[in-house]
Design an enzyme around this catalytic site. Structure first.
Site, mmCIF file in Angstrom:
data_model
loop_
_atom_site.group_PDB
_atom_site.id
_atom_site.type_symbol
_atom_site.label_atom_id
_atom_site.label_comp_id
_atom_site.label_asym_id
_atom_site.label_seq_id
_atom_site.Cartn_x
_atom_site.Cartn_y
_atom_site.Cartn_z
ATOM 1 N N GLU A 129 -19.924 19.544 -35.110
ATOM 2 C CA GLU A 129 -20.350 18.247 -35.621
ATOM 3 C C GLU A 129 -20.570 18.345 -37.124
ATOM 4 O O GLU A 129 -21.153 19.290 -37.602
ATOM 5 C CB GLU A 129 -21.663 17.871 -34.917
ATOM 6 C CG GLU A 129 -22.238 16.570 -35.336
ATOM 7 C CD GLU A 129 -21.249 15.451 -35.144
ATOM 8 O OE1 GLU A 129 -20.804 15.244 -34.017
ATOM 9 O OE2 GLU A 129 -20.904 14.788 -36.149
ATOM 10 N N ALA A 152 -28.012 18.418 -59.193
ATOM 11 C CA ALA A 152 -29.048 19.434 -59.385
ATOM 12 C C ALA A 152 -30.403 18.806 -59.146
ATOM 13 O O ALA A 152 -30.597 17.609 -59.354
ATOM 14 C CB ALA A 152 -28.965 19.985 -60.798
ATOM 15 N N CYS A 163 -30.692 21.844 -41.163
ATOM 16 C CA CYS A 163 -29.362 22.451 -41.024
ATOM 17 C C CYS A 163 -29.044 23.506 -42.074
ATOM 18 O O CYS A 163 -28.970 24.688 -41.763
ATOM 19 C CB CYS A 163 -28.296 21.362 -41.041
ATOM 20 S SG CYS A 163 -28.548 20.149 -39.733
HETATM 21 C C1 UGA Z 1 -25.671 18.753 -43.499
HETATM 22 C C2 UGA Z 1 -24.169 18.639 -43.786
HETATM 23 O O1 UGA Z 1 -23.954 17.869 -44.965
HETATM 24 C C3 UGA Z 1 -23.455 17.977 -42.613
HETATM 25 O O2 UGA Z 1 -22.052 17.952 -42.839
HETATM 26 C C4 UGA Z 1 -23.752 18.790 -41.346
HETATM 27 O O3 UGA Z 1 -23.164 18.188 -40.206
HETATM 28 C C5 UGA Z 1 -25.249 18.843 -41.134
HETATM 29 O O4 UGA Z 1 -25.883 19.442 -42.281
HETATM 30 C C6 UGA Z 1 -25.519 19.667 -39.919
HETATM 31 O O5 UGA Z 1 -25.293 20.886 -39.971
HETATM 32 O O6 UGA Z 1 -25.833 19.110 -38.866
HETATM 33 P P1 UGA Z 1 -27.712 17.007 -43.628
HETATM 34 O O7 UGA Z 1 -28.589 18.176 -43.305
HETATM 35 O O8 UGA Z 1 -27.905 15.715 -42.905
HETATM 36 O O9 UGA Z 1 -26.162 17.410 -43.406
HETATM 37 O O10 UGA Z 1 -27.944 16.701 -45.164
HETATM 38 P P2 UGA Z 1 -27.090 16.817 -46.501
HETATM 39 O O11 UGA Z 1 -26.648 15.497 -46.913
HETATM 40 O O12 UGA Z 1 -26.095 17.909 -46.401
HETATM 41 O O13 UGA Z 1 -28.230 17.288 -47.520
HETATM 42 C C7 UGA Z 1 -28.836 18.572 -47.365
HETATM 43 C C8 UGA Z 1 -29.825 18.840 -48.472
HETATM 44 O O14 UGA Z 1 -29.125 19.069 -49.691
HETATM 45 C C9 UGA Z 1 -30.803 17.720 -48.761
HETATM 46 O O15 UGA Z 1 -32.087 18.282 -48.924
HETATM 47 C C10 UGA Z 1 -30.302 17.117 -50.053
HETATM 48 O O16 UGA Z 1 -31.334 16.562 -50.817
HETATM 49 C C11 UGA Z 1 -29.707 18.327 -50.744
HETATM 50 N N1 UGA Z 1 -28.648 18.015 -51.728
HETATM 51 C C12 UGA Z 1 -27.513 17.399 -51.337
HETATM 52 C C13 UGA Z 1 -28.821 18.375 -53.048
HETATM 53 O O17 UGA Z 1 -29.853 18.965 -53.434
HETATM 54 N N2 UGA Z 1 -27.829 18.091 -53.947
HETATM 55 C C14 UGA Z 1 -26.685 17.468 -53.569
HETATM 56 O O18 UGA Z 1 -25.811 17.242 -54.443
HETATM 57 C C15 UGA Z 1 -26.522 17.109 -52.232
#
Ligand code: UGA
Length: 440
Positions: A152, A260, A268
Site C-alpha cells: 500500500e 525542509a 510509517c
Molecule cells: C508515507 C508515504 O508517503 C506513503 O507513500 C506510504 O504509503 C505511507 O507512509 C505508509 O507507509 O503507509 P504518510 O506517513 O501518510 O505516508 O506521510 P507522508 O506524507 O509521507 O509524510 C511523512 C512525514 O514526512 C510527515 O511528518 C511530513 O511532515 C514529513 N515531510 C514530508 C517532510 O518533512 N518534508 C516533506 O517534504 C514531506
C-alpha cells in the site's frame, strides 16, 4: 467480488470503504469491538478527509459491513486483505509481526475453499512466503490458499484519493506456486486498470515486499537530504527553501518531498526505515542500509535544533511560556504517532517551560499520548502570554495566520516556523522576530 479486509485501522478502514466504492461487496474485520461498532454506525474513528462520506454511502448501499467474526469473513469472501499494523518492536528496530501472524491464525482455520490472501501491511522481506506456509498449514483448503503481496502506498490525508486512484499497483505472487492471485487482483482493481491506465506490476513476493520498504526509505532519505542542506544553510547564512526550489527544477531531482523543516514522523517512515535496516542486517546485507541510520539521525537532530531555537528565543525555559501550533505528524491528519511536533512540545515542557499546544484535529490523540502537556482550545488561547510561538505542523489555519491577530495576545513577538510554511517578510514587517529552519 466478495472481499474481506482484516484490520480496520487507517489503512484497513480506508481500503475496505474504497473497495466497496470500486464496486465490490466488502466485509471489514477487526478484533476491536468498539471499532466495529463505530465503523458500522458510519463513524470513522480517526480523521481522514473524505472517508466518512465513502463509508456512509457504502454502508447505506449495503456493499460494506463490519464484523469481529473471522469465520464469517472466511465464508463470505473470495479474497482477503491483511491490513493490520506492523509497529516497531519494543526494545529494538525490527518490525513486530504479532498482528499479521494473529490475523492469519484467526482466519486460516476457517478457509475451506480456494482463497487468495493479499498482504498490504509493510513487512520485512520474507514475511509473505512465511505467512503462505503458515496459512496453508492451518487451512482446511490447504494448498488452495495463496498468499500474495499488494503493498500500500497511500498517504494519510489523501488516503481515499490514493486508494481509488493509485499511481501504481504492485502484486507480488509466489513464483513457486503459480495460482490465481494475479487474475484476482486484476478483477479487484479492474476499474483503475481500465479507466486510468495505472501501471500494474507483477513481481515475486520478495520484490513486492521490498518495493514498499524501498519507497519509504527513498522518501525518508529525500527529506533528510534537504534537512541536511538546511543544517549547512543555517551555518552559511543561506536559504534552504530557495535552494530546494532551485534544485527541484531539475526533473531528475524534483521539488516534491523536498520541504525542509522539522522532519518526518508518523506511523510509517520512522519505523519502516528502522525495520528495513534490521531486516537487511538479518539477511547479511549489513552495510547496504547503514546510510539510513544517518537519515534517521539527521531527522532526529531537527527536533533538537527546534528545541534549541526555542530556548534561544526564551533566554531560559524556566518561567517561559511556549505556544505550540500543531501536534499531528502532518496536516490533514489526527495521527500523533512519532509526531515531531508533539516530541518537541514534550521536550520543551520537560525542560521547564509552560507549553500550550493547539491542533485543529489531533487534540484527543495528543492528550491520550501526552496527558501532561497543556492543551488550548484555539490558536489564540495557545498563544496567550507566549514568549515564543512555534509552528510545528503546517495546517492551512496556521499558514494563513495574520501577525496582527496575535500582536496583543503574546508576551513577545517571536515566531519560529518549524515547517517553513509562513512568509518571513510578512511577519518581520509586522514587527515580529521570525526564524525558519534552514533560513537566514
Ligand atoms: C508515507 C508515504 O508517503 C506513503 O507513500 C506510504 O504509503 C505511507 O507512509 C505508509 O507507509 O503507509 P504518510 O506517513 O501518510 O505516508 O506521510 P507522508 O506524507 O509521507 O509524510 C511523512 C512525514 O514526512 C510527515 O511528518 C511530513 O511532515 C514529513 N515531510 C514530508 C517532510 O518533512 N518534508 C516533506 O517534504 C514531506
Amino acid at each position: 467480488m466478495r472481499i474481506a479486509v482484516l484490520g480496520t485501522g487507517y489503512l484497513g478502514a480506508t481500503h475496505a470503504a474504497c473497495l466497496a466504492e470500486l464496486g465490490h461487496e466488502v466485509l471489514g474485520v477487526d478484533i476491536a469491538a468498539e471499532k466495529i461498532a463505530r465503523l458500522s454506525s458510519g463513524e470513522v474513528p480517526f480523521y481522514e478527509p473524505g472517508l466518512e462520506r465513502v463509508l456512509k454511502r457504502n454502508l447505506a448501499a449495503g456493499t460494506l459491513r463490519f464484523t469481529a467474526d473471522h469465520r464469517e469473513a472466511a465464508e463470505f469472501a473470495r479474497a482477503h486483505f491483511l491490513t493490520v499494523g506492523t509497529p516497531q518492536r519494543k526494545g529494538d528496530f525490527a518490525a513486530d509481526l504479532t498482528f499479521v501472524d494473529n490475523a492469519v491464525d484467526m482466519l486460516a482455520p476457517h478457509l475451506s475453499a480456494p482463497t487468495v490472501i493479499f498482504g498490504k501491511s509493510t513487512v520485512p522481506v520474507g514475511t509473505a512466503a512465511r505467512l503462505g506456509a503458515r496459512a496453508r498449514r492451518l487451512a482446511p483448503a490447504a494448498d488452495e490458499v495463496e498468499v500474495a503481496w499488494n503493498p500500500e502506498f497511500l498517504r494519510e490525508g489523501y488516503a481515499v484519493r490514493d486508494t481509488v486512484h493509485p499511481d501504481r499497483i504492485v502484486i507480488g505472487v509466489d513464483r513457486d506456486r503459480p495460482g490465481r492471485a494475479e487474475q484476482v487482483a486484476r478483477e479487484i482493481y479492474a476499474e483503475a486498470l481500465d479507466q486510468e491506465d495505472v501501471p500494474f506490476l507483477v513481481t515475486d513476493l520478495a520484490t513486492a515486499e521490498l518495493v514498499k520498504s524501498a519507497a519509504n526509505a527513498f522518501l525518508a532519505t529525500k527529506i533528510s537530504f534537504i534537512n541536511s542542506m538546511a543544517e549547512v544553510c543555517e551555518v552559511a547564512g543561506a536559504d534552504v527553501t530557495v535552494l530546494a526550489d532551485a534544485i527541484g527544477c531539475d526533473p531528475r531531482i524534483g521539488r516534491l518531498f523536498l520541504n525542509a523543516g522539522l522532519g518526518f514522523g508518523g506511523g510509517c517512515l520512522p519505523k519502516d526505515i528502522r525495520a528495513f535496516m534490521a531486516r537487511a542486517g538479518e539477511l547479511g546485507a549489513n552495510e547496504a542500509l547503514t546510510f539510513l541510520r544517518e537519515v534517521d539521525n539527521i531527522n532526529m537532530r531537527r527536533r533538537t535544533r527546534m528545541v534549541e531555537l526555542a530556548r534561544e528565543a526564551c533566554g531560559s525555559f524556566l518561567g517561559s511560556r511556549v505556544a505550540v501550533l500543531g501536534a499531528a505528524f502532518k496536516p490533514d491528519s489526527d495521527d500523533v504517532r512519532d509526531s515531531p511536533a508533539l516530541n518537541v512540545a514534550g521536550q520543551i515542557q520537560l525542560q521547564g517551560a509552560a507549553v500550550n499546544v493547539y491542533d485543529p484535529k489531533a487534540m484527543d490523540n495528543s492528550h491520550a499520548l501526552f496527558p501532561t502537556l497543556n492543551y488550548a482550545a484555539s490558536t489564540l488561547e495557545a498563544c496567550e502570554g507566549a514568549d515564543v510561538v512555534l509552528v510545528l505542523t503546517e495546517w492551512q489555519e496556521f499558514r494563513h495566520l495574520e501577525p496582527t491577530a496575535l500582536d496583543d495576545v503574546v508576551r513577545e513577538r517571536q515566531i519560529i516556523d518549524g515547517r517553513n510554511c509562513l512568509d518571513p517578510d510578512q511577519w518581520r514587517k509586522s514587527g515580529w522576530s521570525y526564524r525558519g529552519l534552514g533560513r537566514p
